[in-house]
Design an enzyme around this catalytic site. Sequence first.
Site, mmCIF file in Angstrom:
data_model
loop_
_atom_site.group_PDB
_atom_site.id
_atom_site.type_symbol
_atom_site.label_atom_id
_atom_site.label_comp_id
_atom_site.label_asym_id
_atom_site.label_seq_id
_atom_site.Cartn_x
_atom_site.Cartn_y
_atom_site.Cartn_z
ATOM 1 N N LYS A 39 0.839 -1.198 0.000
ATOM 2 C CA LYS A 39 0.000 0.000 0.000
ATOM 3 C C LYS A 39 0.878 1.253 0.000
ATOM 4 C CE LYS A 39 -0.437 0.113 5.052
ATOM 5 N NZ LYS A 39 -1.352 0.175 6.200
ATOM 6 N N ARG A 137 -11.247 0.928 14.076
ATOM 7 C CA ARG A 137 -11.250 1.688 12.823
ATOM 8 C C ARG A 137 -12.122 0.941 11.807
ATOM 9 N NH1 ARG A 137 -4.978 2.643 11.410
ATOM 10 N NH2 ARG A 137 -5.323 0.457 10.883
ATOM 11 N N TYR A 259 15.955 30.588 7.633
ATOM 12 C CA TYR A 259 14.775 31.366 7.994
ATOM 13 C C TYR A 259 14.723 31.666 9.485
ATOM 14 C CZ TYR A 259 12.534 30.921 3.408
ATOM 15 O OH TYR A 259 12.232 31.006 2.073
ATOM 16 N N MET A 307 11.729 24.614 2.008
ATOM 17 C CA MET A 307 11.039 23.804 1.010
ATOM 18 C C MET A 307 12.002 23.038 0.108
ATOM 19 S SD MET A 307 8.254 24.927 -1.875
ATOM 20 C CE MET A 307 7.085 25.521 -0.654
#
Length: 361
Positions: A39, A137, A259, A307
């Site tokens: 998966k 679930r 940053y 990023m």
Amino acid sequence: MTASPAADSLWPTCLEIDTAAVVANWQSVRRGPTASVVKADAYGLGATKIAPALHAAGCRHFFTAHPSEAMAIRDLIPGAMLAVLNGLWPGLETDFAANDLTPVLGTLDEVDRWAAHARQNGRALPAILHIDTGMNRLGLDASELEVLAADPARLGGLTMRYVMTHLVSSECPADAINETQRIRFAAACARLPAMPRSLANSSGLFLGADFDSELSRPGAALYGVNPTPGQPNPQRSVVRLRARVLHVRDVPQGESVGYNGQWTAVRPSRIATVSVGYADGYLRSLSHRATAYFDDQPVPLVGRVSMDLSTFDVTEVPGLAAGHWLDMIGPGGVDALAAEAGTNGYEILTSLGRRYKRVYL
């Protein structure tokens, strides 16, 4: 290292995926019929490459989460059982039957719709029955199990390949929920028509003989994630992730990097900028915490992951220069990087982006 043999000038990052190691990991946990969970695009590593390699090695049982994932590999694994863990969505009965997909039935509605489709088409259809034993679930809950146990004819028309449950905490052997689930699953199976069982996931395979069943379902262990946290990893590493150094600059003492100035040089420093960031699945939570490697020498990440770029303190590596490559996953493998990010190896692998040059070994 001065160059990556798998890289070229168009690709500033390289992800090498060792399909032979995936196969070896599957073989190492194989005890009779053993499925491969592929998966999430084989945990981010490419199901269309990995599923055929496992099939060639003898795997005949595969699991995906969604039907679209199953369709992407159906023709690549002829004759294999291909099961969809997230169940039979309304309206997809014809698609499942036409493409020989095995739904994992987790509600009475799914059971009834799939059985009705089998009767309407005059042929038995394969199915796996999912019993919830504590995950809360997917899977039949206690009330639905009562109904089915009282009326097993609802399974008429179906070829029940397996009955399964999903372990909540198998990576924690001391957790009492493991034994609770084992007992609940055994009790549920005793109330249903006889069918083969599927119990253990990757970590469940290491819980002992009581958790053996007719089909195990390893996933993360195939891709090098440690199924026995806190113990040495019995699995082979599958991935190698590298990034090219774009630039090395001298940063004076007292200057910040990245940053918001979250890291400040406490000495004259050399900072290497590499072309990998959170857009590539190199998580922002790795900021100030990760370690990369140059010729096996560790270099710490400094400043924030952005990023497209990350920065590393290479002051102690005087020979490193632009064009060299850093190993972004070190000798501790994907689990060590996950620990630095405050997550697990599953998230690291499935987050790997599409900007890497992918090479299958």
